[in-house]
Design an enzyme around this catalytic site. Structure first.
Site, mmCIF file in Angstrom:
data_model
loop_
_atom_site.group_PDB
_atom_site.id
_atom_site.type_symbol
_atom_site.label_atom_id
_atom_site.label_comp_id
_atom_site.label_asym_id
_atom_site.label_seq_id
_atom_site.Cartn_x
_atom_site.Cartn_y
_atom_site.Cartn_z
ATOM 1 N N ASP A 15 44.743 -76.277 -22.749
ATOM 2 C CA ASP A 15 44.421 -77.059 -24.033
ATOM 3 C C ASP A 15 45.127 -76.559 -25.226
ATOM 4 O O ASP A 15 44.538 -75.427 -25.781
ATOM 5 C CB ASP A 15 43.022 -77.282 -24.182
ATOM 6 C CG ASP A 15 42.474 -78.375 -23.103
ATOM 7 O OD1 ASP A 15 43.066 -78.876 -22.331
ATOM 8 O OD2 ASP A 15 41.081 -78.288 -23.141
ATOM 9 N N GLY A 41 41.181 -78.629 -18.661
ATOM 10 C CA GLY A 41 41.542 -79.669 -17.394
ATOM 11 C C GLY A 41 40.170 -79.931 -16.951
ATOM 12 O O GLY A 41 39.231 -79.240 -17.063
ATOM 13 N N THR A 220 29.137 -94.240 -19.225
ATOM 14 C CA THR A 220 28.746 -93.424 -20.312
ATOM 15 C C THR A 220 29.124 -94.103 -21.312
ATOM 16 O O THR A 220 30.225 -94.784 -21.703
ATOM 17 C CB THR A 220 29.811 -92.180 -20.028
ATOM 18 O OG1 THR A 220 30.946 -92.525 -20.179
ATOM 19 C CG2 THR A 220 29.367 -91.343 -18.894
ATOM 20 N N LEU A 221 28.421 -93.857 -22.582
ATOM 21 C CA LEU A 221 28.469 -94.509 -23.666
ATOM 22 C C LEU A 221 28.520 -93.643 -24.887
ATOM 23 O O LEU A 221 28.088 -93.852 -25.903
ATOM 24 C CB LEU A 221 27.267 -95.609 -23.901
ATOM 25 C CG LEU A 221 27.060 -96.511 -22.646
ATOM 26 C CD1 LEU A 221 25.595 -97.219 -22.833
ATOM 27 C CD2 LEU A 221 28.067 -97.622 -22.618
ATOM 28 N N GLY A 276 32.856 -85.460 -21.710
ATOM 29 C CA GLY A 276 32.638 -86.130 -20.564
ATOM 30 C C GLY A 276 32.604 -85.207 -19.179
ATOM 31 O O GLY A 276 31.938 -85.760 -18.358
ATOM 32 N N ASP A 277 33.331 -84.272 -19.324
ATOM 33 C CA ASP A 277 33.321 -83.530 -18.028
ATOM 34 C C ASP A 277 32.293 -82.561 -17.952
ATOM 35 O O ASP A 277 31.562 -82.369 -16.833
ATOM 36 C CB ASP A 277 34.629 -82.402 -18.394
ATOM 37 C CG ASP A 277 35.760 -82.916 -18.295
ATOM 38 O OD1 ASP A 277 36.102 -84.211 -17.711
ATOM 39 O OD2 ASP A 277 36.752 -82.614 -19.055
ATOM 40 N N ALA A 307 27.465 -80.269 -25.924
ATOM 41 C CA ALA A 307 28.667 -79.836 -26.001
ATOM 42 C C ALA A 307 29.880 -80.297 -27.368
ATOM 43 O O ALA A 307 30.506 -79.772 -27.713
ATOM 44 C CB ALA A 307 29.587 -80.566 -24.684
ATOM 45 N N ARG A 310 30.314 -77.992 -30.824
ATOM 46 C CA ARG A 310 31.230 -77.054 -31.163
ATOM 47 C C ARG A 310 32.400 -77.279 -30.608
ATOM 48 O O ARG A 310 32.917 -78.232 -29.950
ATOM 49 C CB ARG A 310 30.640 -75.913 -29.910
ATOM 50 C CG ARG A 310 29.278 -75.395 -30.132
ATOM 51 C CD ARG A 310 28.963 -74.415 -28.824
ATOM 52 N NE ARG A 310 27.396 -74.122 -28.706
ATOM 53 C CZ ARG A 310 26.784 -73.620 -27.820
ATOM 54 N NH1 ARG A 310 27.410 -73.363 -26.603
ATOM 55 N NH2 ARG A 310 25.529 -73.084 -27.901
ATOM 56 N N SER A 316 32.601 -74.735 -25.624
ATOM 57 C CA SER A 316 31.334 -75.541 -26.174
ATOM 58 C C SER A 316 30.377 -75.739 -25.071
ATOM 59 O O SER A 316 29.332 -76.111 -25.355
ATOM 60 C CB SER A 316 32.126 -76.944 -26.802
ATOM 61 O OG SER A 316 32.071 -77.856 -25.503
#
Length: 326
Positions: A15, A41, A220-221, A276-277, A307, A310, A316
């Site tokens: 990233d 990833g 998810t929201l 989300g991961d 998460a 951070r 995070s």
């Protein structure tokens, strides 16, 4: 007994992150912060997030034989992820170019690199080594769709399959029928639904997606939590190995559906990259422990909330103790 709590099949990227006051419009140049390079990833993120929580985790992925690849392997190993099924070479390591604004929202462009070379043959090679040795296998779509489909075909009877179709695309019926659950945000839900109606509320989205064939659905929201949907009266089995693939004909025809709104924890967001991961990894792990879908989603929402407080993705991710502190 299983050797792993969770096996993840997916991508591994470096990233490249720049903070910006605002994201540029078309044709516009804006100045940003110093470049930061983090391991990321979706596949690697999920594996690290689960391992950080205490899950015995393995990753099936491909990286380049380059410095970014070594960064990823070091991060995975130091987090406790088994990398025996992470192949190296064939292309440069995948890269994600990420801009983050002051609110913590991000925009991402991904160069797949070696992720695009993760083949069905790689999945077959990993079958006995890791794929068939966990109660839950999780995947995303930053790798070829045919590789994800092959991984599903290789699962041991009773293994639960979790899919976050990101980046989204329409899915074949075979893959949809295996999802337990299919995890989507609003944008992903609309792509998966195609031309079909979704409705106006997240609860309606979840019902509409469930009718397409997956055994269960999670929408998810973000800061608002999540919505879960599954056939009415379905309980989490005491033995996770008792779970099996869905019967698509029965699932699509289910007349009664349990829909549950799961709240999140209010926090001050710093960076939403990879949240989300973290959610998906936590949910998949808790399902493998035998928790119900709403209970697993509630725990995952707390992990995702932790998460975003951070910077970065893998850096995070909280430990189980930090989640409990929320």
């Amino acid at each position: 007994m299983f050797d792993y709590d969770l096996v993840v099949v997916g991508s591994a990227n470096a990233d490249l992150v720049i903070g910006v006051e605002r994201r540029p419009a078309a044709g516009e140049t804006v100045l940003g912060s110093d470049l930061a390079v983090h391991p990321g990833g979706k596949g690697a993120n999920q594996a690290v997030a689960a391992a950080r929580l205490g899950a015995r985790t393995a990753l099936v992925a491909r990286v380049g034989d380059d410095p970014h690849g070594r960064l990823l392997l070091d991060s995975l190993s130091s987090s406790g992820v088994d990398t025996a099924a992470v192949a190296a070479g064939g292309a440069p390591t995948g890269v994600a170019l990420i801009t983050v604004d002051p609110s913590g929202d991000n925009s991402i462009v991904v160069s797949p690199g070696a992720n695009g070379r993760l083949t069905p043959e790689d999945a077959r090679t990993a079958s006995e080594r890791v794929l068939r040795r966990a109660p839950v296998v999780s995947a995303q779509l930053e790798i070829p769709l045919e590789t994800v489909t092959e991984a599903v075909r290789l699962l041991a009877p009773g293994t639960r399959f979790v899919l976050n179709p990101s980046p989204p695309r329409e899915l074949p019926a075979e893959l949809l029928a295996a999802c337990d659950p299919l995890i989507v945000n609003e944008h992903e839900a609309r792509v998966i639904a195609g031309d079909g109606p979704l409705g106006d509320s997240p609860e309606e989205w979840a019902r509409a997606l469930l009718a397409l064939g997956p055994r269960s659905v999670v929408v998810t929201l973000g800061a608002e939590g999540a919505v879960t949907a599954e056939a009415a009266g379905r309980a989490a089995p005491a033995d996770p190995s008792a779970q099996g693939a869905a019967d698509p004909s029965a699932q699509g025809a289910a007349a009664q559906v349990d829909v549950t709104r799961v709240p999140s924890v209010r926090v001050e967001a710093v960076d939403t990259t990879g949240a989300g991961d973290a959610f998906t990894a936590a949910l998949a792990w808790r399902l493998g422990l035998g928790e119900s879908l709403p209970a697993a989603a509630a725990y995952a929402a707390r992990v995702g909330a932790a998460a975003v407080t951070r910077e970065g993705a893998q850096a995070s991710y909280p430990t189980a103790e930090e989640v409990d502190a929320l």
